[in-house]
Design an enzyme around this catalytic site. Structure first.
Site, PDB file in Angstrom:
ATOM      1  N   GLY A  53      15.415  28.141  -2.634  1.00 20.54           N
ATOM      2  CA  GLY A  53      14.794  29.433  -2.318  1.00 20.54           C
ATOM      3  C   GLY A  53      14.988  29.949  -0.910  1.00 20.54           C
ATOM      4  O   GLY A  53      14.872  31.147  -0.671  1.00 20.54           O
ATOM      5  N   GLU A 107      11.255  27.062   4.828  1.00 22.87           N
ATOM      6  CA  GLU A 107      10.826  27.049   3.425  1.00 22.87           C
ATOM      7  C   GLU A 107      10.675  28.497   2.946  1.00 22.87           C
ATOM      8  O   GLU A 107      10.428  29.400   3.753  1.00 22.87           O
ATOM      9  CB  GLU A 107       9.498  26.268   3.325  1.00 22.87           C
ATOM     10  CG  GLU A 107       8.816  26.253   1.983  1.00 22.87           C
ATOM     11  CD  GLU A 107       9.608  25.542   0.878  1.00 22.87           C
ATOM     12  OE1 GLU A 107      10.716  26.021   0.567  1.00 22.87           O
ATOM     13  OE2 GLU A 107       9.097  24.567   0.316  1.00 22.87           O
ATOM     14  N   ASP A 108      10.830  28.717   1.644  1.00 22.36           N
ATOM     15  CA  ASP A 108      10.684  30.087   1.135  1.00 22.36           C
ATOM     16  C   ASP A 108       9.218  30.502   1.006  1.00 22.36           C
ATOM     17  O   ASP A 108       8.819  31.574   1.438  1.00 22.36           O
ATOM     18  CB  ASP A 108      11.428  30.266  -0.212  1.00 22.36           C
ATOM     19  CG  ASP A 108      10.987  29.266  -1.281  1.00 22.36           C
ATOM     20  OD1 ASP A 108      10.200  28.344  -0.988  1.00 22.36           O
ATOM     21  OD2 ASP A 108      11.445  29.405  -2.439  1.00 22.36           O
ATOM     22  N   ASP A 111       2.629  27.798  -1.445  1.00 22.92           N
ATOM     23  CA  ASP A 111       1.672  28.247  -2.463  1.00 22.92           C
ATOM     24  C   ASP A 111       0.425  27.351  -2.343  1.00 22.92           C
ATOM     25  O   ASP A 111      -0.463  27.621  -1.545  1.00 22.92           O
ATOM     26  CB  ASP A 111       2.369  28.143  -3.826  1.00 22.92           C
ATOM     27  CG  ASP A 111       1.561  28.692  -4.981  1.00 22.92           C
ATOM     28  OD1 ASP A 111       0.451  29.191  -4.740  1.00 22.92           O
ATOM     29  OD2 ASP A 111       2.029  28.635  -6.129  1.00 22.92           O
ATOM     30  N   LYS A 139       0.905  32.061   0.461  1.00 20.32           N
ATOM     31  CA  LYS A 139      -0.194  32.587  -0.362  1.00 20.32           C
ATOM     32  C   LYS A 139      -1.457  31.874   0.103  1.00 20.32           C
ATOM     33  O   LYS A 139      -1.801  30.819  -0.423  1.00 20.32           O
ATOM     34  CB  LYS A 139       0.052  32.270  -1.838  1.00 20.32           C
ATOM     35  CG  LYS A 139       1.222  32.981  -2.456  1.00 20.32           C
ATOM     36  CD  LYS A 139       1.325  32.595  -3.927  1.00 20.32           C
ATOM     37  CE  LYS A 139       2.542  33.176  -4.581  1.00 20.32           C
ATOM     38  NZ  LYS A 139       2.771  32.652  -5.929  1.00 20.32           N
ATOM     39  N   PHE A 160       2.926  36.193  -8.388  1.00 26.62           N
ATOM     40  CA  PHE A 160       4.262  35.605  -8.486  1.00 26.62           C
ATOM     41  C   PHE A 160       5.290  36.592  -7.928  1.00 26.62           C
ATOM     42  O   PHE A 160       5.293  37.769  -8.292  1.00 26.62           O
ATOM     43  CB  PHE A 160       4.590  35.259  -9.940  1.00 26.62           C
ATOM     44  CG  PHE A 160       5.875  34.501 -10.058  1.00 26.62           C
ATOM     45  CD1 PHE A 160       5.920  33.140  -9.782  1.00 26.62           C
ATOM     46  CD2 PHE A 160       7.053  35.147 -10.410  1.00 26.62           C
ATOM     47  CE1 PHE A 160       7.121  32.441  -9.849  1.00 26.62           C
ATOM     48  CE2 PHE A 160       8.253  34.451 -10.486  1.00 26.62           C
ATOM     49  CZ  PHE A 160       8.279  33.095 -10.207  1.00 26.62           C
ATOM     50  N   VAL A 161       6.151  36.101  -7.041  1.00 24.91           N
ATOM     51  CA  VAL A 161       7.144  36.977  -6.413  1.00 24.91           C
ATOM     52  C   VAL A 161       8.575  36.492  -6.665  1.00 24.91           C
ATOM     53  O   VAL A 161       8.797  35.300  -6.872  1.00 24.91           O
ATOM     54  CB  VAL A 161       6.904  37.100  -4.883  1.00 24.91           C
ATOM     55  CG1 VAL A 161       5.622  37.847  -4.584  1.00 24.91           C
ATOM     56  CG2 VAL A 161       6.897  35.743  -4.192  1.00 24.91           C
ATOM     57  N   ASP A 167      13.352  32.927  -7.070  1.00 30.75           N
ATOM     58  CA  ASP A 167      13.817  33.202  -8.431  1.00 30.75           C
ATOM     59  C   ASP A 167      12.690  33.261  -9.452  1.00 30.75           C
ATOM     60  O   ASP A 167      11.577  32.794  -9.211  1.00 30.75           O
ATOM     61  CB  ASP A 167      14.785  32.103  -8.879  1.00 30.75           C
ATOM     62  CG  ASP A 167      14.046  30.811  -9.216  1.00 30.75           C
ATOM     63  OD1 ASP A 167      13.240  30.354  -8.383  1.00 30.75           O
ATOM     64  OD2 ASP A 167      14.259  30.265 -10.318  1.00 30.75           O
ATOM     65  N   ARG A 173      17.367  35.875  -7.438  1.00 30.57           N
ATOM     66  CA  ARG A 173      17.532  35.381  -6.056  1.00 30.57           C
ATOM     67  C   ARG A 173      18.321  36.352  -5.184  1.00 30.57           C
ATOM     68  O   ARG A 173      18.196  36.372  -3.973  1.00 30.57           O
ATOM     69  CB  ARG A 173      18.265  34.038  -6.052  1.00 30.57           C
ATOM     70  CG  ARG A 173      17.483  32.893  -6.655  1.00 30.57           C
ATOM     71  CD  ARG A 173      18.158  31.566  -6.303  1.00 30.57           C
ATOM     72  NE  ARG A 173      17.684  30.472  -7.135  1.00 30.57           N
ATOM     73  CZ  ARG A 173      16.574  29.769  -6.907  1.00 30.57           C
ATOM     74  NH1 ARG A 173      15.812  30.068  -5.880  1.00 30.57           N
ATOM     75  NH2 ARG A 173      16.226  28.786  -7.704  1.00 30.57           N
TER      76      ARG A 173
HETATM   77  P1  5GP Z   1       3.493  24.591  -3.599  1.00 29.46           P
HETATM   78  O1  5GP Z   1       3.933  23.172  -3.647  1.00 29.46           O
HETATM   79  O2  5GP Z   1       3.144  25.081  -2.215  1.00 29.46           O
HETATM   80  O3  5GP Z   1       2.375  24.864  -4.572  1.00 29.46           O
HETATM   81  O4  5GP Z   1       4.690  25.462  -4.160  1.00 29.46           O
HETATM   82  C1  5GP Z   1       5.840  25.657  -3.427  1.00 29.46           C
HETATM   83  C2  5GP Z   1       7.016  25.945  -4.317  1.00 29.46           C
HETATM   84  O5  5GP Z   1       6.622  26.599  -5.547  1.00 29.46           O
HETATM   85  C3  5GP Z   1       7.977  26.897  -3.642  1.00 29.46           C
HETATM   86  O6  5GP Z   1       8.932  26.196  -2.873  1.00 29.46           O
HETATM   87  C4  5GP Z   1       8.567  27.661  -4.798  1.00 29.46           C
HETATM   88  O7  5GP Z   1       9.682  26.961  -5.316  1.00 29.46           O
HETATM   89  C5  5GP Z   1       7.483  27.673  -5.843  1.00 29.46           C
HETATM   90  N1  5GP Z   1       6.696  28.939  -5.844  1.00 29.46           N
HETATM   91  C6  5GP Z   1       5.389  29.076  -5.538  1.00 29.46           C
HETATM   92  N2  5GP Z   1       4.994  30.364  -5.672  1.00 29.46           N
HETATM   93  C7  5GP Z   1       6.098  31.060  -6.061  1.00 29.46           C
HETATM   94  C8  5GP Z   1       6.337  32.450  -6.354  1.00 29.46           C
HETATM   95  O8  5GP Z   1       5.465  33.334  -6.300  1.00 29.46           O
HETATM   96  N3  5GP Z   1       7.612  32.780  -6.711  1.00 29.46           N
HETATM   97  C9  5GP Z   1       8.618  31.862  -6.790  1.00 29.46           C
HETATM   98  N4  5GP Z   1       9.810  32.308  -7.148  1.00 29.46           N
HETATM   99  N5  5GP Z   1       8.421  30.547  -6.526  1.00 29.46           N
HETATM  100  C10 5GP Z   1       7.179  30.154  -6.164  1.00 29.46           C
END
Ligand code: 5GP
Length: 189
Positions: A53, A107-108, A111, A139, A160-161, A167, A173
């Protein structure tokens, strides 16, 4: 993928609306690069981009970084476990030579913060000089783990984005802007 004048697009079978314009992304990346160029001058940092990402964010940021630095890529594989094993992750591609280096994670999105917490934990095992957490998006309302980014370009709602590297099932992407999923319209009878 379909484009319309209303900034509503379709990725797979879901509708998304324009959320963050590419010009705003560009502006914040410029500011971030400026901060990094000052903070890490003479520190020879290594940028550690988390695939997939962060590829677009990484490319645009690195074009504006003008200090002595290197770039490395890692990938974090998630395995959905059973209830007893939980969510298992595996870090792929970590260069052990990062010991004693100043690491800047790219990092992208953060969450819940679970992925970042896992990555920090793994990086601490190789004794870097410092770890800086940089995320394009966060977020904040979804955060469940104690990870505080040093730099987060945009705080977003818990939607969700897609786009700008992120993606939906592998698609989207390549979009220049960031889009959020359209909430279904209420049905009025
Ligand atoms: P976390 O471990 O912080 O809950 O989630 C991180 C990962 O979840 C990110 O690196 C990404 O791959 C995915 N992710 C979380 N929210 C989104 C979103 O809104 N859109 C997309 N495309 N991926 C997300």
């Amino acid at each position: 993928m379909e484009n319309s004048k209303l900034d509503i697009i379709k990725v797979n079978n879901l509708s998304f609306e324009k959320y963050i314009d590419k010009e705003d992304i560009k502006k914040n990346i410029k500011l971030l690069a400026k901060s990094i160029n000052i903070k890490f001058e003479h520190k020879d940092p290594v940028f550690l981009a988390v695939l997939d990402g962060s590829f677009m964010f990484t490319a645009d940021l690195l074009k504006r970084v003008n200090i002595h630095s290197t770039l490395s890529f890692v990938k974090i594989k998630s395995y959905e476990g059973t209830e007893s094993t939980g969510n298992h992750k595996e870090l792929i591609g970590l260069d052990k030579d990062l010991t004693g280096k100043h690491i800047i994670i790219l990092e992208d999105i953060i969450d819940t913060g679970l992925t970042m917490k896992y990555l920090i934990n793994e990086l601490n095992k190789i004794n870097p000089a410092s770890i800086t957490i940089t995320s394009l998006l966060i977020k904040r309302d979804a955060l469940k783990f104690n990870v505080e980014p040093d730099f987060a370009l945009f705080e977003i709602q818990n939607d969700f984005v897609v786009g700008y590297g992120l993606d939906f099932d592998g698609y989207g992407r390549n979009l220049k802007h960031i889009y959020k999923v359209c909430k279904p319209e209420p049905v009025i009878s």
